[in-house]
Design a protein around this motif. Structure first.
Motif, PDB file in Angstrom:
ATOM      1  N   ALA A  16       0.829  -1.210   0.000  1.00  0.00           N
ATOM      2  CA  ALA A  16       0.000   0.000   0.000  1.00  0.00           C
ATOM      3  C   ALA A  16       0.861   1.256   0.000  1.00  0.00           C
ATOM      4  CB  ALA A  16      -0.934  -0.003   1.207  1.00  0.00           C
ATOM      5  N   PHE A  17       1.885   1.278   0.858  1.00  0.00           N
ATOM      6  CA  PHE A  17       2.732   2.470   0.930  1.00  0.00           C
ATOM      7  C   PHE A  17       3.599   2.627  -0.317  1.00  0.00           C
ATOM      8  CE2 PHE A  17       1.781   2.521   5.515  1.00  0.00           C
ATOM      9  CZ  PHE A  17       1.475   3.856   5.645  1.00  0.00           C
ATOM     10  N   SER A  18       4.117   1.546  -0.867  1.00  0.00           N
ATOM     11  CA  SER A  18       4.947   1.692  -2.068  1.00  0.00           C
ATOM     12  C   SER A  18       4.114   2.187  -3.243  1.00  0.00           C
ATOM     13  CB  SER A  18       5.665   0.385  -2.415  1.00  0.00           C
ATOM     14  OG  SER A  18       4.752  -0.617  -2.786  1.00  0.00           O
ATOM     15  N   THR A  19       2.873   1.718  -3.367  1.00  0.00           N
ATOM     16  CA  THR A  19       1.981   2.201  -4.421  1.00  0.00           C
ATOM     17  C   THR A  19       1.678   3.683  -4.223  1.00  0.00           C
ATOM     18  OG1 THR A  19       0.991   0.014  -4.674  1.00  0.00           O
ATOM     19  CG2 THR A  19      -0.288   1.892  -5.485  1.00  0.00           C
ATOM     20  N   GLN A  20       1.357   4.054  -2.987  1.00  0.00           N
ATOM     21  CA  GLN A  20       1.021   5.442  -2.673  1.00  0.00           C
ATOM     22  C   GLN A  20       2.193   6.376  -2.966  1.00  0.00           C
ATOM     23  OE1 GLN A  20      -0.881   6.022   1.158  1.00  0.00           O
ATOM     24  NE2 GLN A  20       0.455   7.750   1.562  1.00  0.00           N
ATOM     25  N   TRP A  21       3.395   6.007  -2.543  1.00  0.00           N
ATOM     26  CA  TRP A  21       4.553   6.903  -2.700  1.00  0.00           C
ATOM     27  C   TRP A  21       5.154   6.861  -4.098  1.00  0.00           C
ATOM     28  CZ3 TRP A  21       5.194  10.734   0.574  1.00  0.00           C
ATOM     29  CH2 TRP A  21       4.541  10.645   1.800  1.00  0.00           C
ATOM     30  N   ALA A  22       4.751   5.901  -4.925  1.00  0.00           N
ATOM     31  CA  ALA A  22       5.190   5.877  -6.326  1.00  0.00           C
ATOM     32  C   ALA A  22       4.240   6.680  -7.203  1.00  0.00           C
ATOM     33  CB  ALA A  22       5.259   4.435  -6.822  1.00  0.00           C
ATOM     34  N   GLY A  23       3.061   6.983  -6.695  1.00  0.00           N
ATOM     35  CA  GLY A  23       2.055   7.709  -7.469  1.00  0.00           C
ATOM     36  C   GLY A  23       1.958   9.164  -7.053  1.00  0.00           C
ATOM     37  N   LEU A  24       0.823   9.533  -6.489  1.00  0.00           N
ATOM     38  CA  LEU A  24       0.522  10.915  -6.120  1.00  0.00           C
ATOM     39  C   LEU A  24       1.582  11.538  -5.209  1.00  0.00           C
ATOM     40  CD1 LEU A  24      -1.500  13.306  -6.114  1.00  0.00           C
ATOM     41  CD2 LEU A  24      -2.600  12.215  -4.154  1.00  0.00           C
ATOM     42  N   TYR A  25       2.151  10.754  -4.311  1.00  0.00           N
ATOM     43  CA  TYR A  25       3.097  11.303  -3.331  1.00  0.00           C
ATOM     44  C   TYR A  25       4.563  11.236  -3.789  1.00  0.00           C
ATOM     45  CZ  TYR A  25      -0.838  11.278  -0.058  1.00  0.00           C
ATOM     46  OH  TYR A  25      -2.036  11.507   0.560  1.00  0.00           O
ATOM     47  N   LYS A  26       4.813  10.812  -5.017  1.00  0.00           N
ATOM     48  CA  LYS A  26       6.189  10.724  -5.509  1.00  0.00           C
ATOM     49  C   LYS A  26       6.831  12.113  -5.505  1.00  0.00           C
ATOM     50  CE  LYS A  26       9.021   9.019  -9.256  1.00  0.00           C
ATOM     51  NZ  LYS A  26       9.065   8.275 -10.498  1.00  0.00           N
ATOM     52  N   GLY A  27       7.996  12.212  -4.882  1.00  0.00           N
ATOM     53  CA  GLY A  27       8.733  13.472  -4.848  1.00  0.00           C
ATOM     54  C   GLY A  27       8.217  14.474  -3.827  1.00  0.00           C
ATOM     55  N   THR A  28       7.289  14.062  -2.986  1.00  0.00           N
ATOM     56  CA  THR A  28       6.739  14.980  -1.983  1.00  0.00           C
ATOM     57  C   THR A  28       7.598  15.002  -0.729  1.00  0.00           C
ATOM     58  OG1 THR A  28       5.345  13.264  -1.009  1.00  0.00           O
ATOM     59  CG2 THR A  28       4.376  14.601  -2.768  1.00  0.00           C
ATOM     60  N   LYS A  29       7.288  15.952   0.144  1.00  0.00           N
ATOM     61  CA  LYS A  29       7.944  16.028   1.446  1.00  0.00           C
ATOM     62  C   LYS A  29       6.880  15.872   2.517  1.00  0.00           C
ATOM     63  CE  LYS A  29      11.884  18.592   0.025  1.00  0.00           C
ATOM     64  NZ  LYS A  29      12.975  19.415   0.425  1.00  0.00           N
ATOM     65  N   LEU A  30       7.181  15.010   3.482  1.00  0.00           N
ATOM     66  CA  LEU A  30       6.262  14.731   4.575  1.00  0.00           C
ATOM     67  C   LEU A  30       6.850  15.267   5.869  1.00  0.00           C
ATOM     68  CD1 LEU A  30       3.856  13.197   5.943  1.00  0.00           C
ATOM     69  CD2 LEU A  30       5.365  11.211   6.024  1.00  0.00           C
ATOM     70  N   ALA A  31       6.059  16.032   6.598  1.00  0.00           N
ATOM     71  CA  ALA A  31       6.446  16.507   7.930  1.00  0.00           C
ATOM     72  C   ALA A  31       5.413  15.973   8.912  1.00  0.00           C
ATOM     73  CB  ALA A  31       6.480  18.027   7.967  1.00  0.00           C
ATOM     74  N   HIS A  32       5.874  15.379   9.994  1.00  0.00           N
ATOM     75  CA  HIS A  32       4.969  14.818  10.995  1.00  0.00           C
ATOM     76  C   HIS A  32       5.422  15.272  12.372  1.00  0.00           C
ATOM     77  CE1 HIS A  32       3.022  11.790  13.583  1.00  0.00           C
ATOM     78  NE2 HIS A  32       2.097  11.819  12.641  1.00  0.00           N
ATOM     79  N   THR A  33       4.482  15.756  13.160  1.00  0.00           N
ATOM     80  CA  THR A  33       4.769  16.226  14.511  1.00  0.00           C
ATOM     81  C   THR A  33       3.908  15.459  15.490  1.00  0.00           C
ATOM     82  OG1 THR A  33       5.194  18.449  13.658  1.00  0.00           O
ATOM     83  CG2 THR A  33       4.778  18.251  16.017  1.00  0.00           C
ATOM     84  N   LEU A  34       4.533  14.835  16.475  1.00  0.00           N
ATOM     85  CA  LEU A  34       3.771  14.178  17.530  1.00  0.00           C
ATOM     86  C   LEU A  34       3.200  15.236  18.455  1.00  0.00           C
ATOM     87  CD1 LEU A  34       6.007  11.124  18.502  1.00  0.00           C
ATOM     88  CD2 LEU A  34       3.903  11.126  17.167  1.00  0.00           C
ATOM     89  N   THR A  35       1.926  15.106  18.786  1.00  0.00           N
ATOM     90  CA  THR A  35       1.285  16.073  19.671  1.00  0.00           C
ATOM     91  C   THR A  35       0.981  15.493  21.046  1.00  0.00           C
ATOM     92  OG1 THR A  35      -0.882  15.490  18.754  1.00  0.00           O
ATOM     93  CG2 THR A  35       0.275  17.380  17.761  1.00  0.00           C
ATOM     94  N   ASN A  36       0.919  14.160  21.128  1.00  0.00           N
ATOM     95  CA  ASN A  36       0.635  13.519  22.403  1.00  0.00           C
ATOM     96  C   ASN A  36       1.059  12.058  22.334  1.00  0.00           C
ATOM     97  OD1 ASN A  36      -0.634  13.396  25.058  1.00  0.00           O
ATOM     98  ND2 ASN A  36      -2.156  12.103  24.066  1.00  0.00           N
ATOM     99  N   VAL A  37       1.643  11.552  23.414  1.00  0.00           N
ATOM    100  CA  VAL A  37       1.982  10.136  23.511  1.00  0.00           C
ATOM    101  C   VAL A  37       1.448   9.631  24.846  1.00  0.00           C
ATOM    102  CG1 VAL A  37       3.820   8.408  23.591  1.00  0.00           C
ATOM    103  CG2 VAL A  37       4.069  10.407  22.110  1.00  0.00           C
ATOM    104  N   HIS A  38       0.691   8.545  24.792  1.00  0.00           N
ATOM    105  CA  HIS A  38       0.124   7.941  26.001  1.00  0.00           C
ATOM    106  C   HIS A  38       0.604   6.488  26.059  1.00  0.00           C
ATOM    107  CE1 HIS A  38      -2.678   6.930  29.176  1.00  0.00           C
ATOM    108  NE2 HIS A  38      -3.078   5.901  28.447  1.00  0.00           N
ATOM    109  N   PHE A  39       1.306   6.129  27.128  1.00  0.00           N
ATOM    110  CA  PHE A  39       1.805   4.767  27.288  1.00  0.00           C
ATOM    111  C   PHE A  39       0.753   3.913  27.981  1.00  0.00           C
ATOM    112  CE2 PHE A  39       5.662   7.057  26.534  1.00  0.00           C
ATOM    113  CZ  PHE A  39       6.431   6.167  25.811  1.00  0.00           C
ATOM    114  N   LEU A  40       0.345   2.838  27.300  1.00  0.00           N
ATOM    115  CA  LEU A  40      -0.561   1.868  27.911  1.00  0.00           C
ATOM    116  C   LEU A  40       0.225   0.922  28.806  1.00  0.00           C
ATOM    117  CD1 LEU A  40      -2.736   1.025  24.787  1.00  0.00           C
ATOM    118  CD2 LEU A  40      -3.244   2.622  26.631  1.00  0.00           C
TER     119      LEU A  40
END
Length: 101
Positions: A16-40
């Motif tokens: 799923a991810f290889s298909t996604q990143w070879a298509g619409l998301y090819k050459g894009t930049k992804l930024a991800h910020t964690l806003t909360n972490v809860h340890f179970l």
């Protein structure tokens, strides 16, 4: 808009991810910020975050607007490494009649 895809197990997730990143998301930049972490437990955590994907292009090469959204990750620790057990990304929709629609 959200794609609404599901993948079960490593092989389906990798496909799923290889298909996604070879298509619409090819050459894009992804930024991800964690806003909360809860340890179970010491080895299981739920993490909320926010993401932005920039540089998407349509079929004619026109740059599309940046996509932003929210995510929830369930992670499990095995040995010294953390692994993603589940990931849900969601691009919020704009309610009908609200500004921006």
């Amino acid at each position: 808009r959200s794609a609404g895809r599901t993948a079960r197990g490593r092989a389906e997730a990798e496909k799923a991810f290889s298909t996604q990143w070879a298509g619409l998301y090819k050459g894009t930049k992804l930024a991800h910020t964690l806003t909360n972490v809860h340890f179970l437990r010491r080895d299981v955590a739920i993490a909320d975050g926010a993401f932005e994907i920039g540089g998407m292009r349509d079929a004619k090469g026109k740059v599309l607007s940046t996509r932003s959204g929210l995510s929830t990750i369930i992670a499990a620790k095995k040995g010294d490494r953390w692994y993603i057990a589940a990931l849900r990304g969601m691009v919020p929709s704009v309610p009908e009649g609200s500004p921006g629609k």
